[in-house]
Write a protein that holds these residues in place. Structure first.
Motif, PDB file in Angstrom:
ATOM      1  N   ILE A 210      63.377  51.573  72.670  1.00 44.26           N
ATOM      2  CA  ILE A 210      62.503  52.563  73.294  1.00 44.26           C
ATOM      3  C   ILE A 210      61.219  51.923  73.788  1.00 44.26           C
ATOM      4  N   GLY A 211      60.618  51.089  72.983  1.00 45.94           N
ATOM      5  CA  GLY A 211      59.350  50.482  73.390  1.00 45.94           C
ATOM      6  C   GLY A 211      58.860  49.510  72.357  1.00 45.94           C
ATOM      7  N   THR A 212      57.586  49.631  72.032  1.00 42.96           N
ATOM      8  CA  THR A 212      56.981  48.727  71.059  1.00 42.96           C
ATOM      9  C   THR A 212      57.550  48.991  69.666  1.00 42.96           C
ATOM     10  N   SER A 213      57.311  48.058  68.774  1.00 38.91           N
ATOM     11  CA  SER A 213      57.825  48.235  67.413  1.00 38.91           C
ATOM     12  C   SER A 213      57.190  49.455  66.741  1.00 38.91           C
ATOM     13  N   ASP A 214      55.916  49.720  67.036  1.00 34.03           N
ATOM     14  CA  ASP A 214      55.273  50.916  66.478  1.00 34.03           C
ATOM     15  C   ASP A 214      55.941  52.178  66.999  1.00 34.03           C
ATOM     16  N   LEU A 215      56.238  52.210  68.274  1.00 35.29           N
ATOM     17  CA  LEU A 215      56.910  53.379  68.855  1.00 35.29           C
ATOM     18  C   LEU A 215      58.319  53.515  68.285  1.00 35.29           C
ATOM     19  N   ASP A 216      59.026  52.395  68.161  1.00 32.88           N
ATOM     20  CA  ASP A 216      60.372  52.420  67.588  1.00 32.88           C
ATOM     21  C   ASP A 216      60.341  52.973  66.165  1.00 32.88           C
ATOM     22  N   GLU A 217      59.363  52.510  65.374  1.00 36.23           N
ATOM     23  CA  GLU A 217      59.241  52.974  63.989  1.00 36.23           C
ATOM     24  C   GLU A 217      58.914  54.466  63.948  1.00 36.23           C
ATOM     25  N   ALA A 218      58.023  54.908  64.826  1.00 32.69           N
ATOM     26  CA  ALA A 218      57.668  56.331  64.883  1.00 32.69           C
ATOM     27  C   ALA A 218      58.881  57.178  65.277  1.00 32.69           C
ATOM     28  N   CYS A 219      59.679  56.671  66.205  1.00 39.21           N
ATOM     29  CA  CYS A 219      60.891  57.392  66.622  1.00 39.21           C
ATOM     30  C   CYS A 219      61.898  57.477  65.479  1.00 39.21           C
ATOM     31  N   ASN A 220      62.068  56.383  64.761  1.00 38.88           N
ATOM     32  CA  ASN A 220      62.976  56.402  63.603  1.00 38.88           C
ATOM     33  C   ASN A 220      62.506  57.409  62.561  1.00 38.88           C
TER      34      ASN A 220
ATOM     35  N   PHE B  71      60.609  60.036  63.066  1.00 37.96           N
ATOM     36  CA  PHE B  71      60.814  61.384  63.605  1.00 37.96           C
ATOM     37  C   PHE B  71      62.283  61.798  63.496  1.00 37.96           C
ATOM     38  N   GLN B  72      63.182  60.890  63.833  1.00 40.90           N
ATOM     39  CA  GLN B  72      64.610  61.201  63.770  1.00 40.90           C
ATOM     40  C   GLN B  72      65.045  61.558  62.352  1.00 40.90           C
ATOM     41  N   GLU B  73      64.508  60.854  61.370  1.00 41.08           N
ATOM     42  CA  GLU B  73      64.854  61.165  59.980  1.00 41.08           C
ATOM     43  C   GLU B  73      64.406  62.579  59.615  1.00 41.08           C
ATOM     44  N   HIS B  74      63.175  62.925  59.984  1.00 37.63           N
ATOM     45  CA  HIS B  74      62.663  64.260  59.685  1.00 37.63           C
ATOM     46  C   HIS B  74      63.397  65.325  60.498  1.00 37.63           C
ATOM     47  N   TRP B  75      63.632  65.017  61.756  1.00 39.66           N
ATOM     48  CA  TRP B  75      64.341  65.977  62.608  1.00 39.66           C
ATOM     49  C   TRP B  75      65.738  66.238  62.077  1.00 39.66           C
ATOM     50  N   LYS B  76      66.419  65.199  61.643  1.00 42.23           N
ATOM     51  CA  LYS B  76      67.772  65.348  61.109  1.00 42.23           C
ATOM     52  C   LYS B  76      67.752  66.285  59.904  1.00 42.23           C
ATOM     53  N   TYR B  77      66.852  66.032  58.978  1.00 48.63           N
ATOM     54  CA  TYR B  77      66.774  66.883  57.784  1.00 48.63           C
ATOM     55  C   TYR B  77      66.434  68.319  58.175  1.00 48.63           C
ATOM     56  N   GLY B  78      65.422  68.487  58.991  1.00 45.10           N
ATOM     57  CA  GLY B  78      64.999  69.831  59.408  1.00 45.10           C
ATOM     58  C   GLY B  78      66.082  70.570  60.170  1.00 45.10           C
ATOM     59  N   SER B  79      66.751  69.890  61.076  1.00 45.32           N
ATOM     60  CA  SER B  79      67.794  70.559  61.856  1.00 45.32           C
ATOM     61  C   SER B  79      69.000  70.908  60.987  1.00 45.32           C
ATOM     62  N   GLU B  80      69.291  70.060  60.004  1.00 44.75           N
ATOM     63  CA  GLU B  80      70.383  70.387  59.075  1.00 44.75           C
ATOM     64  C   GLU B  80      70.034  71.629  58.254  1.00 44.75           C
ATOM     65  N   GLN B  81      68.773  71.718  57.815  1.00 48.46           N
ATOM     66  CA  GLN B  81      68.335  72.887  57.062  1.00 48.46           C
ATOM     67  C   GLN B  81      68.381  74.149  57.931  1.00 48.46           C
ATOM     68  N   LEU B  82      67.899  74.039  59.172  1.00 49.63           N
ATOM     69  CA  LEU B  82      67.955  75.181  60.092  1.00 49.63           C
ATOM     70  C   LEU B  82      69.390  75.604  60.366  1.00 49.63           C
ATOM     71  N   THR B  83      70.262  74.637  60.534  1.00 46.29           N
ATOM     72  CA  THR B  83      71.669  74.934  60.782  1.00 46.29           C
ATOM     73  C   THR B  83      72.274  75.688  59.605  1.00 46.29           C
ATOM     74  N   GLU B  84      71.994  75.241  58.394  1.00 50.21           N
ATOM     75  CA  GLU B  84      72.533  75.893  57.200  1.00 50.21           C
ATOM     76  C   GLU B  84      71.982  77.307  57.047  1.00 50.21           C
ATOM     77  N   GLN B  85      70.688  77.468  57.250  1.00 53.00           N
ATOM     78  CA  GLN B  85      70.091  78.795  57.113  1.00 53.00           C
ATOM     79  C   GLN B  85      70.562  79.737  58.219  1.00 53.00           C
ATOM     80  N   THR B  86      70.735  79.211  59.416  1.00 54.22           N
ATOM     81  CA  THR B  86      71.240  80.032  60.514  1.00 54.22           C
ATOM     82  C   THR B  86      72.675  80.455  60.239  1.00 54.22           C
ATOM     83  N   LYS B  87      73.466  79.559  59.671  1.00 53.43           N
ATOM     84  CA  LYS B  87      74.844  79.890  59.307  1.00 53.43           C
ATOM     85  C   LYS B  87      74.857  81.016  58.276  1.00 53.43           C
ATOM     86  N   ASN B  88      74.002  80.918  57.274  1.00 53.59           N
ATOM     87  CA  ASN B  88      73.919  81.968  56.248  1.00 53.59           C
ATOM     88  C   ASN B  88      73.483  83.294  56.855  1.00 53.59           C
TER      89      ASN B  88
END
Length: 103
Positions: free
Chosen positions: A41-51, A53-70
């Motif tokens: 994506i870009g600099t190592s700082d940007l790459d680390e920030a993206c990683n 974000f992806q970790e948090h987004w994955k967890y959050g979206s999984e939680q939203l998916t589960e709650q929406t399913k319920n």
């Protein structure tokens, strides 16, 4: 009181479809982000920030998916219950009408 309370089961059905589409969209975005290679994506700082974000987004979206399913399951059951009550009431009124006409 009965004239102030009503349930539109068709609207509940539409809401269920909307929730399903939202869940599918969240999953699609999450999968697309997982396929993005952050080390390009870009600099190592940007790459680390993206990683990060992806970790948090994955967890959050999984939680939203589960709650929406319920929520979808609960609304689906509620819709079915209302439809069953409506059908029973309709049958009861028809039966009462037939009795009244027979007199």
């Amino acid at each position: 009181m009965g004239d102030k309370f009503s349930v539109d089961t068709g609207e509940l059905g539409d809401f269920l479809k909307t929730l399903k589409k939202a869940t599918e969209s969240l999953e699609s975005v999450r999968k697309a982000m997982n396929q993005t290679e952050s080390d390009r994506i870009g600099t190592s700082d940007l790459d680390e920030a993206c990683n990060h974000f992806q970790e948090h987004w994955k967890y959050g979206s999984e939680q939203l998916t589960e709650q929406t399913k319920n929520l979808r399951e609960a609304i689906g059951k509620t819709k079915e219950n209302y439809e069953e009550v409506e059908k029973s009431l309709e049958e009861a009124f028809k039966k009462a009408n037939r009795k009244a006409e027979a007199k």
